[in-house]
Design a protein around this motif. Structure first.
Motif, mmCIF file in Angstrom:
data_model
loop_
_atom_site.group_PDB
_atom_site.id
_atom_site.type_symbol
_atom_site.label_atom_id
_atom_site.label_comp_id
_atom_site.label_asym_id
_atom_site.label_seq_id
_atom_site.Cartn_x
_atom_site.Cartn_y
_atom_site.Cartn_z
ATOM 1 N N SER A 73 0.943 -1.189 0.181
ATOM 2 C CA SER A 73 -0.016 0.144 -0.049
ATOM 3 C C SER A 73 0.818 1.196 -0.174
ATOM 4 O O SER A 73 2.257 1.398 0.442
ATOM 5 N N THR A 74 0.177 2.352 -0.310
ATOM 6 C CA THR A 74 1.050 3.722 -0.243
ATOM 7 C C THR A 74 1.647 4.121 1.216
ATOM 8 O O THR A 74 2.787 4.474 1.262
ATOM 9 N N SER A 75 0.675 3.794 2.234
ATOM 10 C CA SER A 75 1.226 4.001 3.499
ATOM 11 C C SER A 75 2.242 3.092 3.998
ATOM 12 O O SER A 75 3.348 3.500 4.457
ATOM 13 N N ALA A 76 2.387 1.874 3.340
ATOM 14 C CA ALA A 76 3.298 1.025 3.705
ATOM 15 C C ALA A 76 4.678 1.392 3.015
ATOM 16 O O ALA A 76 5.744 1.372 3.606
ATOM 17 N N ALA A 77 4.587 1.905 1.698
ATOM 18 C CA ALA A 77 5.688 2.389 0.899
ATOM 19 C C ALA A 77 6.247 3.511 2.010
ATOM 20 O O ALA A 77 7.384 3.721 1.818
ATOM 21 N N HIS A 78 5.431 4.527 2.308
ATOM 22 C CA HIS A 78 5.942 5.457 2.945
ATOM 23 C C HIS A 78 6.642 5.354 4.164
ATOM 24 O O HIS A 78 7.730 5.662 4.482
ATOM 25 N N HIS A 79 6.167 4.330 5.052
ATOM 26 C CA HIS A 79 6.745 3.695 6.083
ATOM 27 C C HIS A 79 8.119 3.218 5.944
ATOM 28 O O HIS A 79 9.069 3.410 6.395
ATOM 29 N N PHE A 80 8.231 2.497 4.808
ATOM 30 C CA PHE A 80 9.445 1.901 4.454
ATOM 31 C C PHE A 80 10.527 2.444 4.096
ATOM 32 O O PHE A 80 11.604 2.683 4.247
ATOM 33 N N ALA A 81 10.089 3.770 3.440
ATOM 34 C CA ALA A 81 10.628 4.967 2.941
ATOM 35 C C ALA A 81 11.585 5.684 4.137
ATOM 36 O O ALA A 81 12.623 6.208 4.170
ATOM 37 N N LEU A 150 9.870 7.102 16.774
ATOM 38 C CA LEU A 150 10.652 7.152 15.697
ATOM 39 C C LEU A 150 9.784 7.557 14.607
ATOM 40 O O LEU A 150 10.481 8.330 13.534
ATOM 41 N N PHE A 151 8.663 7.215 14.579
ATOM 42 C CA PHE A 151 7.800 7.720 13.378
ATOM 43 C C PHE A 151 6.763 8.893 13.800
ATOM 44 O O PHE A 151 6.016 8.562 14.659
ATOM 45 N N HIS A 152 6.350 9.953 13.089
ATOM 46 C CA HIS A 152 5.599 10.800 13.382
ATOM 47 C C HIS A 152 4.136 10.655 12.697
ATOM 48 O O HIS A 152 3.261 11.339 13.134
ATOM 49 N N ASP A 153 3.879 9.315 12.116
ATOM 50 C CA ASP A 153 2.503 9.060 11.797
ATOM 51 C C ASP A 153 2.366 7.744 12.177
ATOM 52 O O ASP A 153 3.025 7.036 13.003
ATOM 53 N N MET A 154 1.144 7.273 11.592
ATOM 54 C CA MET A 154 0.733 5.537 11.957
ATOM 55 C C MET A 154 0.925 4.781 10.955
ATOM 56 O O MET A 154 0.158 3.751 10.773
ATOM 57 N N ASP A 155 1.663 5.123 9.788
ATOM 58 C CA ASP A 155 1.947 4.333 8.587
ATOM 59 C C ASP A 155 2.463 2.934 8.937
ATOM 60 O O ASP A 155 2.433 2.102 7.975
ATOM 61 N N TRP A 156 3.242 2.998 9.960
ATOM 62 C CA TRP A 156 3.781 1.644 10.429
ATOM 63 C C TRP A 156 2.770 0.663 10.908
ATOM 64 O O TRP A 156 3.215 -0.619 11.096
ATOM 65 N N VAL A 157 1.641 0.921 11.101
ATOM 66 C CA VAL A 157 0.481 0.026 11.563
ATOM 67 C C VAL A 157 -0.072 -0.598 9.997
ATOM 68 O O VAL A 157 -0.755 -0.029 9.589
#
Length: 205
Positions: A73-81, A150-157
């Motif tokens: 997903s787009t959110s997962a791609a952002h998290h891995f970035a 470490l992350f400012h959003d919840m894309d890691w979920v």
């Protein structure tokens, strides 16, 4: 040599070995992944997808993870970035601290001052073992809290339905990688201590 300088050299050496151990643990992590039947993929295809993710995280030239048949997903791609940024920082830290630590240790070797590192390294062994034990007592909780820091959003979920790659990496997987990382770090520090101890003993003899 002042005690502060000795502590700083031990600290830089610790950072160098910690960053090297982290990189090794990450690249050995394919040995720790499971092969969930929910993916409906053969083991070699799963390993290939995971290997592609590792390449993306560690090589600066790659712009997006390519996971083969696994959707992302787009959110997962952002998290891995975001994770990639931390990997790049670790690699930069590894290069800088390894050069500095190597230069300092060489200088101390020429001046026959390496023996001054033995006691601080022994204290470091104890500290590493204590930290490892404390972390492993409640790893899952600390792992989640670290993500909030470490992350400012919840894309890691990540959801297994949208991002099946997460099925390869349950909390138990990360705990095993963490133990491998700190185990490698402790091994490297013990090797450093032993090499200094034998060298100083030989010089005294």
């Amino acid at each position: 040599m002042s005690k502060i300088r000795v502590v700083l050299i031990v600290g830089v050496s610790f950072l160098a070995l910690a960053s090297i151990a982290f990189l090794l643990a990450v690249n050995l992590s394919p040995l720790l992944i499971s092969f969930p039947h929910q993916l409906g993929m053969r083991p070699h295809a799963i390993l290939h997808a995971y290997g592609q993710l590792l390449l993306y995280l560690q090589l600066p030239g790659l712009k997006a993870p390519q996971l083969g048949k696994l959707a992302l997903s787009t959110s997962a791609a952002h998290h891995f970035a975001m994770v990639k940024n931390y990997f790049m920082a670790n690699e930069f830290l590894m290069v800088v601290t390894t050069v500095i630590a190597g230069w300092c240790l060489k200088r101390m070797k020429r001046r026959q001052q390496l023996w001054q590192l033995l006691a601080p390294l022994q204290c470091l062994f104890t500290l590493i073992i204590v930290v490892l034990a404390l972390v492993m007592v409640n790893f899952a909780d600390l792992f989640i809290k670290s993500h909030y820091l470490l992350f400012h959003d919840m894309d890691w979920v990540l959801s297994p339905a949208n991002d099946p790659i997460i099925l390869l990496m349950p909390v138990s997987f990360f705990s095993n990688v963490f133990v491998l990382w700190w185990g490698l770090l402790l091994f490297f520090l013990v090797v450093l201590w032993c090499s200094i101890w034998f060298r100083t003993r030989f010089l005294k003899f």
